[in-house]
Write an enzyme that holds these catalytic residues in place. Sequence first.
Site, mmCIF file in Angstrom:
data_model
loop_
_atom_site.group_PDB
_atom_site.id
_atom_site.type_symbol
_atom_site.label_atom_id
_atom_site.label_comp_id
_atom_site.label_asym_id
_atom_site.label_seq_id
_atom_site.Cartn_x
_atom_site.Cartn_y
_atom_site.Cartn_z
ATOM 1 N N HIS A 33 43.134 -71.744 -28.090
ATOM 2 C CA HIS A 33 43.944 -72.390 -29.374
ATOM 3 C C HIS A 33 45.312 -72.826 -29.016
ATOM 4 O O HIS A 33 45.704 -73.814 -29.228
ATOM 5 C CB HIS A 33 43.775 -71.503 -30.496
ATOM 6 C CG HIS A 33 44.383 -71.993 -31.815
ATOM 7 N ND1 HIS A 33 43.388 -72.862 -32.605
ATOM 8 C CD2 HIS A 33 45.360 -72.125 -32.409
ATOM 9 C CE1 HIS A 33 44.259 -73.198 -33.776
ATOM 10 N NE2 HIS A 33 45.629 -72.851 -33.546
ATOM 11 N N GLU A 34 46.185 -71.860 -28.719
ATOM 12 C CA GLU A 34 47.426 -72.197 -28.421
ATOM 13 C C GLU A 34 47.592 -73.106 -27.133
ATOM 14 O O GLU A 34 48.680 -73.640 -27.179
ATOM 15 C CB GLU A 34 48.063 -70.701 -28.196
ATOM 16 C CG GLU A 34 48.157 -69.863 -29.484
ATOM 17 C CD GLU A 34 48.634 -70.358 -30.805
ATOM 18 O OE1 GLU A 34 49.362 -71.353 -30.669
ATOM 19 O OE2 GLU A 34 48.132 -70.035 -31.888
ATOM 20 N N HIS A 37 47.547 -76.475 -28.345
ATOM 21 C CA HIS A 37 48.796 -76.872 -28.927
ATOM 22 C C HIS A 37 49.852 -77.042 -27.522
ATOM 23 O O HIS A 37 50.652 -78.314 -27.593
ATOM 24 C CB HIS A 37 49.562 -75.854 -29.741
ATOM 25 C CG HIS A 37 48.940 -75.722 -30.945
ATOM 26 N ND1 HIS A 37 48.277 -76.801 -31.736
ATOM 27 C CD2 HIS A 37 48.513 -74.342 -31.717
ATOM 28 C CE1 HIS A 37 47.991 -76.044 -32.876
ATOM 29 N NE2 HIS A 37 47.810 -74.928 -32.946
#
Length: 378
Positions: A33-34, A37
Amino acid sequence: MAEITASLMWLMNFMLGTILPFLFVLTIVVFVHEMGHYLVGRWCGIGVRAFSIGFGPELFGFNDRRGTRWKLSAIPLGGYVKFAGDMSVTSRPDAADDNLSEEERKVAFHTQPVWKRAATVFAGPLFNFLLTIAVFTVMFAMFGKFVSEPMVAEVRPDSPAAEAGIQPGDRFFAVEGTRVETFSDVQRLVSGRAGDPLRITLVREGEEVEVTATPEIVEQKDALGNTVKIGVIGVVNNEELGQFRRVEFGPLEALKEGVAETGFIMLRTGQFMKRLVTGREDRCQLGGPVKIADMAGKAATLGFEWLIQLVALLSVGIGILNLLPIPPLDGGHLMFYGLEAVMRRPVSEQVMEQFYRVGMLVVLAFMGFVFWNDLFGC
């Protein structure tokens, strides 16, 4: 002495059998997920100050050549990417920060065009979905898929199917207009619709017959031993009519199946959340970290492939949850960016601040709710 030894053995088994699988599953999901980003942010020319798995005090880390601090933090229930110029969750593009040089302002997150900020935020959930697709693609390529024909071998007396007039020998053709090719397709379309009248199309002696059946709720044990409540209509398949078999897939076919499986899980999750809000789903089906840890431990005992499947399921759930239009979730940021794009100016900081306060209360209330479910509620 014997009691101390037994306690130590229990603690060791608990750490190895539950905590480590839980951390393995959660770390992969959070990292992906990170990383979404991070990668899209870098692609958009945004500077990154820190990439952390976990919150709180740093346990260890290092700086890369671009000045990003990569670190592992003490509380492993999440993670974050800190972009250059991050001031607060309500930072506006025209906000001034005297601590930033002119060069730093060029790569600061809050000074970027709205599309770059939106793309960077959306990338986190997107990468969660891509992880799920990748996992299922590999699983289908390695193990194939067991299927059976959508035939009715037996109808349970006094069941919804019996009341609807479904007969042994019928072949399912469609459920609510959705074509079905296997018996599991029927089960998947019915299982999440308990209490909803369903239009079912059958083929009987070469002719199409349409009936309406309302699935009833039954409790079952899933592969990990959890008690789940699903909808059933009361039909049974068998080996003779179902012609059970394993289907193998090439790389492209496996990818197609992986996308379809991920899409189904997303649809089923959205359906569950909608029914939960309207009081039509059992709140005990929701779980937090304690339940996830228990499931991770059980999955680990069944084999590595089960643990990876849990990663895929958790990843798509985290992706959907983060897209809810609630600040401070990713979906809350995207909601404000959408308003900014329509109005051609940022939403006022005062309005954003109020929404973020309310959103934070909602998120904390939800976290408390699932923790209560884990420990006392069900």
